[in-house]
Scaffold this motif. Sequence first.
Motif, PDB file in Angstrom:
ATOM      1  N   LEU A  64       0.828  -1.204   0.000  1.00 22.09           N
ATOM      2  CA  LEU A  64       0.000   0.000   0.000  1.00 22.09           C
ATOM      3  C   LEU A  64       0.862   1.254   0.000  1.00 22.09           C
ATOM      4  CD1 LEU A  64      -2.820  -1.050   2.483  1.00 22.09           C
ATOM      5  CD2 LEU A  64      -2.960  -0.868   0.001  1.00 22.09           C
ATOM      6  N   ARG A  65       1.927   1.239   0.774  1.00 15.48           N
ATOM      7  CA  ARG A  65       2.827   2.394   0.790  1.00 15.48           C
ATOM      8  C   ARG A  65       3.499   2.584  -0.570  1.00 15.48           C
ATOM      9  NH1 ARG A  65       5.680   1.758   6.722  1.00 15.48           N
ATOM     10  NH2 ARG A  65       3.885   2.476   7.899  1.00 15.48           N
ATOM     11  N   THR A  66       3.881   1.487  -1.213  1.00 18.42           N
ATOM     12  CA  THR A  66       4.492   1.563  -2.532  1.00 18.42           C
ATOM     13  C   THR A  66       3.508   2.141  -3.549  1.00 18.42           C
ATOM     14  OG1 THR A  66       5.895  -0.331  -2.035  1.00 18.42           O
ATOM     15  CG2 THR A  66       5.627   0.224  -4.349  1.00 18.42           C
ATOM     16  N   GLY A  67       2.260   1.706  -3.490  1.00 17.09           N
ATOM     17  CA  GLY A  67       1.237   2.231  -4.394  1.00 17.09           C
ATOM     18  C   GLY A  67       0.999   3.718  -4.193  1.00 17.09           C
ATOM     19  N   GLU A  68       0.957   4.143  -2.918  1.00 20.37           N
ATOM     20  CA  GLU A  68       0.770   5.564  -2.641  1.00 20.37           C
ATOM     21  C   GLU A  68       1.959   6.384  -3.129  1.00 20.37           C
ATOM     22  OE1 GLU A  68       0.007   6.014   1.516  1.00 20.37           O
ATOM     23  OE2 GLU A  68      -1.922   5.007   1.403  1.00 20.37           O
ATOM     24  N   ALA A  69       3.168   5.870  -2.897  1.00 21.56           N
ATOM     25  CA  ALA A  69       4.369   6.587  -3.329  1.00 21.56           C
ATOM     26  C   ALA A  69       4.421   6.683  -4.855  1.00 21.56           C
ATOM     27  CB  ALA A  69       5.617   5.888  -2.798  1.00 21.56           C
ATOM     28  N   ALA A  70       4.020   5.608  -5.532  1.00 20.62           N
ATOM     29  CA  ALA A  70       3.997   5.625  -6.995  1.00 20.62           C
ATOM     30  C   ALA A  70       2.967   6.622  -7.508  1.00 20.62           C
ATOM     31  CB  ALA A  70       3.702   4.225  -7.534  1.00 20.62           C
ATOM     32  N   SER A  71       1.827   6.713  -6.831  1.00 18.60           N
ATOM     33  CA  SER A  71       0.801   7.680  -7.240  1.00 18.60           C
ATOM     34  C   SER A  71       1.320   9.106  -7.118  1.00 18.60           C
ATOM     35  CB  SER A  71      -0.455   7.521  -6.381  1.00 18.60           C
ATOM     36  OG  SER A  71      -1.022   6.262  -6.572  1.00 18.60           O
ATOM     37  N   SER A  80       6.058   6.850 -15.064  1.00 15.75           N
ATOM     38  CA  SER A  80       5.128   6.758 -16.198  1.00 15.75           C
ATOM     39  C   SER A  80       3.766   6.269 -15.713  1.00 15.75           C
ATOM     40  CB  SER A  80       5.679   5.790 -17.245  1.00 15.75           C
ATOM     41  OG  SER A  80       5.645   4.465 -16.745  1.00 15.75           O
ATOM     42  N   THR A  81       2.783   6.455 -16.536  1.00 15.16           N
ATOM     43  CA  THR A  81       1.430   6.020 -16.198  1.00 15.16           C
ATOM     44  C   THR A  81       1.371   4.517 -15.991  1.00 15.16           C
ATOM     45  OG1 THR A  81       0.567   7.837 -17.537  1.00 15.16           O
ATOM     46  CG2 THR A  81      -0.980   6.092 -16.950  1.00 15.16           C
ATOM     47  N   GLN A  82       2.091   3.768 -16.799  1.00 11.93           N
ATOM     48  CA  GLN A  82       2.098   2.312 -16.672  1.00 11.93           C
ATOM     49  C   GLN A  82       2.659   1.882 -15.324  1.00 11.93           C
ATOM     50  OE1 GLN A  82       4.308   0.215 -19.672  1.00 11.93           O
ATOM     51  NE2 GLN A  82       3.893  -1.782 -18.766  1.00 11.93           N
ATOM     52  N   GLN A  83       3.728   2.489 -14.865  1.00 11.19           N
ATOM     53  CA  GLN A  83       4.311   2.143 -13.573  1.00 11.19           C
ATOM     54  C   GLN A  83       3.365   2.471 -12.426  1.00 11.19           C
ATOM     55  OE1 GLN A  83       7.837   4.509 -14.095  1.00 11.19           O
ATOM     56  NE2 GLN A  83       9.135   2.695 -14.417  1.00 11.19           N
ATOM     57  N   VAL A  84       2.675   3.585 -12.542  1.00 11.24           N
ATOM     58  CA  VAL A  84       1.716   3.967 -11.504  1.00 11.24           C
ATOM     59  C   VAL A  84       0.564   2.971 -11.465  1.00 11.24           C
ATOM     60  CG1 VAL A  84       0.053   5.731 -10.788  1.00 11.24           C
ATOM     61  CG2 VAL A  84       2.319   6.403 -11.597  1.00 11.24           C
ATOM     62  N   VAL A  85       0.036   2.616 -12.627  1.00  9.25           N
ATOM     63  CA  VAL A  85      -1.089   1.675 -12.688  1.00  9.25           C
ATOM     64  C   VAL A  85      -0.679   0.316 -12.124  1.00  9.25           C
ATOM     65  CG1 VAL A  85      -2.596   0.392 -14.254  1.00  9.25           C
ATOM     66  CG2 VAL A  85      -2.278   2.846 -14.570  1.00  9.25           C
ATOM     67  N   GLU A  86       0.519  -0.155 -12.461  1.00  9.58           N
ATOM     68  CA  GLU A  86       0.981  -1.444 -11.949  1.00  9.58           C
ATOM     69  C   GLU A  86       1.102  -1.429 -10.429  1.00  9.58           C
ATOM     70  OE1 GLU A  86       4.616  -2.174 -14.037  1.00  9.58           O
ATOM     71  OE2 GLU A  86       3.597  -2.854 -15.854  1.00  9.58           O
ATOM     72  N   ALA A  87       1.656  -0.359  -9.876  1.00  8.23           N
ATOM     73  CA  ALA A  87       1.818  -0.268  -8.430  1.00  8.23           C
ATOM     74  C   ALA A  87       0.466  -0.173  -7.719  1.00  8.23           C
ATOM     75  CB  ALA A  87       2.680   0.938  -8.077  1.00  8.23           C
ATOM     76  N   VAL A  88      -0.442   0.598  -8.281  1.00  3.37           N
ATOM     77  CA  VAL A  88      -1.760   0.755  -7.662  1.00  3.37           C
ATOM     78  C   VAL A  88      -2.561  -0.545  -7.757  1.00  3.37           C
ATOM     79  CG1 VAL A  88      -3.975   1.966  -7.857  1.00  3.37           C
ATOM     80  CG2 VAL A  88      -1.836   3.238  -7.949  1.00  3.37           C
ATOM     81  N   MET A  89      -2.461  -1.250  -8.881  1.00  4.87           N
ATOM     82  CA  MET A  89      -3.171  -2.530  -9.025  1.00  4.87           C
ATOM     83  C   MET A  89      -2.623  -3.575  -8.054  1.00  4.87           C
ATOM     84  SD  MET A  89      -5.583  -2.055 -11.165  1.00  4.87           S
ATOM     85  CE  MET A  89      -6.088  -3.652 -11.709  1.00  4.87           C
ATOM     86  N   SER A  90      -1.311  -3.579  -7.844  1.00  6.45           N
ATOM     87  CA  SER A  90      -0.707  -4.489  -6.883  1.00  6.45           C
ATOM     88  C   SER A  90      -1.194  -4.175  -5.468  1.00  6.45           C
ATOM     89  CB  SER A  90       0.819  -4.395  -6.941  1.00  6.45           C
ATOM     90  OG  SER A  90       1.404  -5.176  -5.940  1.00  6.45           O
ATOM     91  N   ALA A  91      -1.261  -2.894  -5.129  1.00  3.83           N
ATOM     92  CA  ALA A  91      -1.753  -2.487  -3.813  1.00  3.83           C
ATOM     93  C   ALA A  91      -3.226  -2.867  -3.649  1.00  3.83           C
ATOM     94  CB  ALA A  91      -1.573  -0.987  -3.630  1.00  3.83           C
TER      95      ALA A  91
END
Length: 117
Positions: A64-71, A80-91
């Motif tokens: 969850l922290r990784t997803g928030e940091a990526a956002s 990039s948008t792809q990296q953000v989407v991947e991190a948020v989907m994983s979270a």
Amino acid sequence: MIEALTLSAFDRAAASARPEAAASVQRAALPPMTGAAMPGVEGAAPADFGQIMASFASGVRNDLRTGEAASIAGIQGKLSTQQVVEAVMSAEQSLQTAVAIRDKVVSAYLELSRMAI
């Protein structure tokens, strides 16, 4: 809030509610698990269910922290948008798994509380 999923919180609640029953409860020893069996969890193999749940909860918290940091990095233009989407989907997947486990634990507790002694 995720830390509340650990078994130790349930142990403390049970011990405070029924101190005489707390001594009779024994922890089941589980076979050692490797890091491959628990994705995202590194280090020594947990010895009991409480340790497994604690390591799982910390893994979910880290996701969850990784997803928030990526956002935030995406908003700042650092990712990039792809990296953000991947991190948020994983979270999101980690959070859904944690909620499903919580639901099962609550269901099991309610089932045990309905049993006649």
